[in-house]
Design a protein around this motif. Structure first.
Motif, PDB file in Angstrom:
ATOM      1  N   LYS A 117       0.828  -1.206   0.000  1.00  0.00           N
ATOM      2  CA  LYS A 117       0.000   0.000   0.000  1.00  0.00           C
ATOM      3  C   LYS A 117       0.862   1.256   0.000  1.00  0.00           C
ATOM      4  O   LYS A 117       0.584   2.215  -0.730  1.00  0.00           O
ATOM      5  CB  LYS A 117      -0.933   0.017   1.211  1.00  0.00           C
ATOM      6  N   THR A 118       1.899   1.259   0.819  1.00  0.00           N
ATOM      7  CA  THR A 118       2.736   2.450   0.940  1.00  0.00           C
ATOM      8  C   THR A 118       3.305   2.876  -0.404  1.00  0.00           C
ATOM      9  O   THR A 118       3.184   4.032  -0.815  1.00  0.00           O
ATOM     10  CB  THR A 118       3.877   2.193   1.936  1.00  0.00           C
ATOM     11  N   ILE A 119       3.917   1.942  -1.115  1.00  0.00           N
ATOM     12  CA  ILE A 119       4.617   2.327  -2.347  1.00  0.00           C
ATOM     13  C   ILE A 119       3.622   2.695  -3.445  1.00  0.00           C
ATOM     14  O   ILE A 119       3.857   3.615  -4.234  1.00  0.00           O
ATOM     15  CB  ILE A 119       5.576   1.214  -2.811  1.00  0.00           C
ATOM     16  N   THR A 120       2.474   2.019  -3.505  1.00  0.00           N
ATOM     17  CA  THR A 120       1.502   2.349  -4.548  1.00  0.00           C
ATOM     18  C   THR A 120       0.779   3.660  -4.242  1.00  0.00           C
ATOM     19  O   THR A 120       0.382   4.367  -5.177  1.00  0.00           O
ATOM     20  CB  THR A 120       0.499   1.207  -4.743  1.00  0.00           C
ATOM     21  N   ASP A 121       0.594   3.986  -2.962  1.00  0.00           N
ATOM     22  CA  ASP A 121       0.080   5.316  -2.614  1.00  0.00           C
ATOM     23  C   ASP A 121       0.890   6.411  -3.286  1.00  0.00           C
ATOM     24  O   ASP A 121       0.349   7.422  -3.750  1.00  0.00           O
ATOM     25  CB  ASP A 121       0.145   5.535  -1.098  1.00  0.00           C
ATOM     26  N   HIS A 122       2.198   6.219  -3.321  1.00  0.00           N
ATOM     27  CA  HIS A 122       3.089   7.268  -3.804  1.00  0.00           C
ATOM     28  C   HIS A 122       3.359   7.168  -5.305  1.00  0.00           C
ATOM     29  O   HIS A 122       3.398   8.181  -6.006  1.00  0.00           O
ATOM     30  CB  HIS A 122       4.388   7.237  -3.001  1.00  0.00           C
ATOM     31  N   LEU A 123       3.533   5.960  -5.824  1.00  0.00           N
ATOM     32  CA  LEU A 123       3.755   5.823  -7.267  1.00  0.00           C
ATOM     33  C   LEU A 123       2.543   6.269  -8.069  1.00  0.00           C
ATOM     34  O   LEU A 123       2.670   6.692  -9.221  1.00  0.00           O
ATOM     35  CB  LEU A 123       4.087   4.367  -7.608  1.00  0.00           C
ATOM     36  N   ALA A 124       1.365   6.214  -7.481  1.00  0.00           N
ATOM     37  CA  ALA A 124       0.148   6.576  -8.208  1.00  0.00           C
ATOM     38  C   ALA A 124       0.172   8.016  -8.705  1.00  0.00           C
ATOM     39  O   ALA A 124      -0.432   8.328  -9.742  1.00  0.00           O
ATOM     40  CB  ALA A 124      -1.087   6.352  -7.330  1.00  0.00           C
ATOM     41  N   VAL A 125       0.853   8.919  -7.997  1.00  0.00           N
ATOM     42  CA  VAL A 125       0.849  10.329  -8.422  1.00  0.00           C
ATOM     43  C   VAL A 125       1.599  10.513  -9.732  1.00  0.00           C
ATOM     44  O   VAL A 125       1.412  11.523 -10.414  1.00  0.00           O
ATOM     45  CB  VAL A 125       1.427  11.263  -7.331  1.00  0.00           C
ATOM     46  N   LEU A 126       2.460   9.554 -10.092  1.00  0.00           N
ATOM     47  CA  LEU A 126       3.195   9.636 -11.357  1.00  0.00           C
ATOM     48  C   LEU A 126       2.348   9.182 -12.539  1.00  0.00           C
ATOM     49  O   LEU A 126       2.794   9.258 -13.676  1.00  0.00           O
ATOM     50  CB  LEU A 126       4.476   8.799 -11.277  1.00  0.00           C
ATOM     51  N   ARG A 127       1.134   8.729 -12.263  1.00  0.00           N
ATOM     52  CA  ARG A 127       0.182   8.266 -13.281  1.00  0.00           C
ATOM     53  C   ARG A 127       0.793   7.228 -14.214  1.00  0.00           C
ATOM     54  O   ARG A 127       0.823   7.393 -15.442  1.00  0.00           O
ATOM     55  CB  ARG A 127      -0.404   9.434 -14.097  1.00  0.00           C
TER      56      ARG A 127
END
Length: 476
Positions: A278-288
């Motif tokens: 969850k942690t890493i996908t929370d943040h990678l998501a902003v890069l679309r």
């Protein structure tokens, strides 16, 4: 109305002016205690640029069937923007799609959303000045202003407020960009649009060795990784260049096979557990990103499976619990057909088998994702539940990654490799595990890489309507 390129240039100008002003004011305060001029806030000179799209209902022609780049109704759509250079291609694409179909007015203004001082401190030594002293005079991170309400369909707008243009605003994006650099040990500029997640370091060795040889071919220009790895010429045995300190310094090290247009492949070793996922996908998501895939290993739950067999997830039994408050487990996660087909085609291509022969090595079905690493100690309860769900494999990350893809509108998929069969007496013992890893990891990784290449060839068709809610922000 500005052209797309003029709009991007204005975003850059307003953003860079705000960062420059904020940094200069902080530097003066650090040097001799000079307080910032009183007009900084009133004139919004420390603020993110705001991108505004106004639509009065007129279209150029018939509406597209595309799943994104659509305006659901008349109104003004807004978002704040950070690092416009980093997101230039994405912003240009999204604006161009809207301009093709709608008569719109696009403008850039200074927003009311201020840039927190921690995001502009690069290169500034604060000396004896404390963060609390800086926060007393400069904008700081207010967690109450950062969230995923847009993605989670929570309406925070008052009647008459502008509508959201994108899933993530400047504050949310900056928060994640800072965390990404911390967790992965790499520059966010190096992150690519096709992402592979794994849960074991040996996949890193295989990926780095393969990627080192790809530099200079197929438009790949460099390989970047945690611990300072950077190769811009073809390199054999690239794993020898890996830093032994990456694990100590970075929780989820990343490795990027870079293309100029960011359409390359990123591998992230997320370790074990749904919290990391969850942690890493929370943040990678902003890069679309265009897609992300899980290619780790799992426990096989069927007696007929063999060590080294593949499991292509068509559904998930979500016992990870980490997302229950925002995406309850009764919400189904649809399989994304384009991803499933690409994974199956890649498996056939890499294995050299198809049809009934491929089915001997690759099962499709439900994956259980648990937050209990020792679920085996509740054997009786677990076995009954898994049998009721018809599950064929168990891991600790896949459903979390897929649920986050569903939540953040990022196409997702899972192809796992059976490393043990705990319900059938084949436990993950050291010697057996080593044989499995040596024999299976290279081919498994090759399938993941080939899938990314197939998805890249699909372009916009990859983005399914299955990922879109009833009312969506226009930007993908």
């Amino acid at each position: 109305m500005h052209s797309v390129q003029e709009t991007l240039a204005e975003l850059v100008r307003v953003y860079e002016a705000a960062v420059s002003t904020l940094k200069a004011d902080i530097a003066a305060f650090i040097k001799d205690g000079t307080l910032p001029p009183s007009d900084r806030r009133a004139d919004r000179l420390w603020s993110y640029p705001e991108l505004r799209v106004t639509y009065e209902g007129q279209e150029h022609g018939s509406a597209s069937s595309r799943a994104f780049g659509r305006l659901p109704g008349r109104g003004t759509y807004v978002t704040t923007v950070t690092r416009p250079h980093l997101f230039a291609d994405y912003l240009a694409e999204q604006l161009a799609l809207l301009e093709q179909e709608y008569v719109i007015n696009v403008s850039v203004v200074r927003s009311a959303q201020e840039i927190p001082f921690p995001y502009v401190l690069d290169g500034l030594a604060i000396g004896a000045v404390t963060p609390a002293e800086l926060a007393a005079h400069f904008p700081t991170t207010e967690l109450a202003m950062i969230g995923d309400e847009i993605a989670d369909a929570i309406d925070r707008n008052a009647p008459g407020d502008p509508l959201p243009l994108a899933l993530f605003d400047g504050l949310r994006t900056d928060f994640s960009l800072a965390r990404l650099a911390h967790y992965t040990g790499t520059s966010v500029e190096h992150c690519q649009q096709y992402i592979l997640f794994t849960n074991y370091h040996r996949y890193v060795d295989e990926f780095v060795d393969w990627a080192g040889k790809q530099v200079g071919q197929n438009d790949y220009i460099a390989l970047s990784g945690a611990g300072g790895l950077y190769l811009d010429t073809p390199t054999d045995n690239a794993r020898a260049r890996l830093s032994d300190t990456a694990w100590r310094r970075h929780q989820m090290p990343a490795y990027h096979l870079i293309r100029e247009d960011r359409s390359g492949i990123t591998l992230v070793n997320i370790g074990v557990g749904p919290s990391n996922a969850k942690t890493i996908t929370d943040h990678l998501a902003v890069l679309r990103p265009e897609a992300w895939l899980m290619i780790g290993h799992c426990g096989g739950l069927r007696e007929s499976q063999r060590i080294g067999d593949y499991v292509l997830a068509h559904a998930y039994l979500r016992d990870d619990h980490v997302l229950d408050p925002v995406l309850p487990p009764e919400i189904p996660l649809p399989a994304i057909a384009e991803v499933q087909q690409a994974l199956a085609e890649a498996a056939e291509s890499v294995s050299g088998t198809g049809g009934a022969d491929l089915k001997k090595r690759m099962r499709t079905g439900t994956i259980v994702t648990t937050d209990d690493r020792n679920w085996e100690l509740r054997y009786t309860h677990s076995a009954r539940r898994f049998s009721q769900s018809r599950a064929i494999g168990i891991d600790m990350e896949s459903a979390t990654i897929s649920a986050q893809g569903f939540r953040f509108r990022v196409p997702y998929g899972t192809l796992l490799c059976v490393s043990d069969k705990p319900l059938h007496g084949e436990l993950k013992l050291p010697g057996q595990a080593n044989r499995f890893y040596e024999e299976a990891i290279g081919a498994h990784l090759a399938i993941g890489v080939r899938t990314c290449e197939l998805l890249r060839d699909q372009g916009a068709r990859l983005h399914s309507r299955k990922l879109r809610a009833f009312i969506e922000p226009p930007f993908r």
